[in-house]
Enzyme design. Structure first.
Site, short mmCIF file in Angstrom:
data_model
loop_
_atom_site.label_atom_id
_atom_site.label_comp_id
_atom_site.label_asym_id
_atom_site.label_seq_id
_atom_site.Cartn_x
_atom_site.Cartn_y
_atom_site.Cartn_z
N TRP A 130 4.21 -2.98 1.23
CA TRP A 130 5.17 -2.37 1.61
C TRP A 130 5.60 -0.96 0.88
O TRP A 130 5.92 0.02 1.30
CB TRP A 130 6.29 -3.20 2.10
CG TRP A 130 5.89 -4.18 3.28
CD1 TRP A 130 5.90 -5.45 3.43
CD2 TRP A 130 5.56 -3.67 4.59
NE1 TRP A 130 5.44 -5.97 4.50
CE2 TRP A 130 5.05 -5.02 5.01
CE3 TRP A 130 5.31 -2.41 5.36
CZ2 TRP A 130 4.88 -5.09 6.73
CZ3 TRP A 130 5.11 -2.26 6.72
CH2 TRP A 130 4.70 -3.86 7.26
N LYS A 164 14.74 -9.96 9.87
CA LYS A 164 14.45 -11.07 9.08
C LYS A 164 15.76 -11.86 8.92
O LYS A 164 15.73 -13.01 9.46
CB LYS A 164 13.81 -10.84 7.88
CG LYS A 164 13.17 -9.38 7.51
CD LYS A 164 11.60 -9.93 7.72
CE LYS A 164 10.65 -8.51 7.52
NZ LYS A 164 9.49 -9.05 7.83
N ASP A 188 14.30 -0.97 -0.40
CA ASP A 188 13.95 -1.50 0.70
C ASP A 188 14.10 -3.16 0.70
O ASP A 188 13.40 -3.92 0.04
CB ASP A 188 12.36 -1.10 1.04
CG ASP A 188 11.99 -1.92 2.36
OD1 ASP A 188 12.66 -2.74 3.06
OD2 ASP A 188 10.64 -1.76 2.74
#
Length: 364
Positions: free
Chosen positions: A105, A199, A175
């Site tokens: 990511w 999440k 992030d």
């Protein structure tokens, strides 16, 4: 109320939601606040929805003790859109943005930023198969950088930052999609925190951005209106129609965190849950092997392999048969992964630990 048997849900995202939140949503789904409508049917300009929207912002500010010089935004597009919005707003001509690479990511975030300006690699653990987080002393950035970007938790490789770099006057951008709300943090250490909700915050479809107000004031202006952070800050995240049901659910999850004792209690529970599974790995004499280095292990995503490939296939097949969901590793790396986000109960993690022990005893 939800009466069907619940799965042992270890999905990496969208992931488990608190049962209490789902039951409340079920109860209110058709008739919210005696309005005769679902929250999904209401105007986002209505007083009923406005109260939900503002309450969610207030609860997030309270849980994280977010200082007054920060804005909380509700956006769409997931963390992936933020890969573009961050450099689009902050990376000015003649400046450089530094990216710390700890997994897929962060690589994707860096790739997007390269399209919009000058970037550099501040640190990387790719040479070690992303088994660890870089040492703070190894991170290279300049006082003139536009920002330093990191990914706080790595769902694919199972690593997590324990301490964050101190970047001084350079904004630190994080992030936090996969460990937001899992532990207390000092928001004032960051210029921007962003996270997809799917999440720990709620269902997919909502993205939160916590941004320092001076970054809003000094951001670039020659970019599309809807991609400016200031557009959303100026309109209380109501510039266009927000994901109203997702924000309602996010607010209910925040209430649930409060009822559980806040972020310190959530962190303690997450540590206890992860320890159940890591202890099985560590005491298995190599039958199970963790991917992440011990000092970088994630409390959110536990990545591991089974002794050999055939046994691993058997493990995953038998686990599925036993009611465990989402234990396959990411398609890019394989193996096994247990995502133990906030809403995954202790009992679910205990069930997995017991299953792993029984499987080893049967197959060692």
């Amino acid at each position: 109320m939800i009466t069907t048997k619940r799965a042992f849900n270890f999905n990496a995202g969208p992931s488990a939601l608190p049962l209490e939140v789902l039951e409340k949503a079920q109860k209110e789904l058709v008739n919210f606040n005696n309005s005769g409508m679902s929250i999904m049917e209401m105007s986002h300009r209505s007083k009923d929805y406005e109260a939900v929207h503002n309450d969610a912002i207030a609860r997030l500010k309270s849980l994280y003790s977010i200082p007054d010089n920060y804005e909380v935004l509700f956006l769409q597009g997931g963390g992936s859109l933020q890969f573009t919005m961050v450099p689009m707003n902050l990376l000015k001509e003649g400046q450089t943005a530094s990216y710390i690479l700890t997994g897929s990511w962060s690589e994707k975030a860096w790739k997007e930023a390269k399209l919009l300006g000058i970037t550099k690699e501040a640190a990387s653990t790719k040479g070690n198969a992303y088994r660890n987080i870089p040492a703070l002393d190894d991170i290279q950035f300049s006082d003139t950088d536009a920002y330093v970007h990191l990914t706080s938790n790595n769902t694919i490789f199972g690593t997590q930052w324990k301490d964050f770099p101190l970047t001084g006057n350079v904004p630190l951008v994080a992030d936090m999609s996969s460990d937001i709300l899992s532990k207390p943090i000092d928001v004032s250490s960051f210029g921007i925190i962003y996270a997809g909700a799917q999440k720990n915050l709620g269902p997919s479809g909502v993205t939160i951005v916590i941004i320092r107000k001076d970054l809003l004031e000094n951001a670039k202006t020659d970019i599309p209106t809807i991609l400016k952070y200031s557009t959303h800050a100026d309109s209380n995240s109501l510039y266009n129609t927000p994901p109203t049901f997702g924000i309602y659910m996010l607010g209910e999850v925040l209430k649930w965190v409060e009822e559980k004792g806040g972020l310190q209690a959530i962190e303690k529970n997450n540590e206890e849950k992860a320890k159940l599974i890591y202890d099985v790995i560590d005491n298995s004499n190599g039958f199970y092997t963790g991917h992440a280095s011990n000092e970088s292990r994630s409390l959110m995503n536990i990545t591991f392999r089974v002794a050999d490939e055939e046994l691993e296939k058997q493990f995953l097949a038998e686990a599925k048969e036993a009611g465990f969901v989402g234990l396959n590793g990411h398609r890019s790396v394989g193996g096994c992964r247990a995502s133990t986000y906030n809403a995954v109960p202790y009992e679910t993690c205990k069930a997995l630990a017991d299953f792993m022990i029984a499987f080893q005893n049967k197959n060692h």
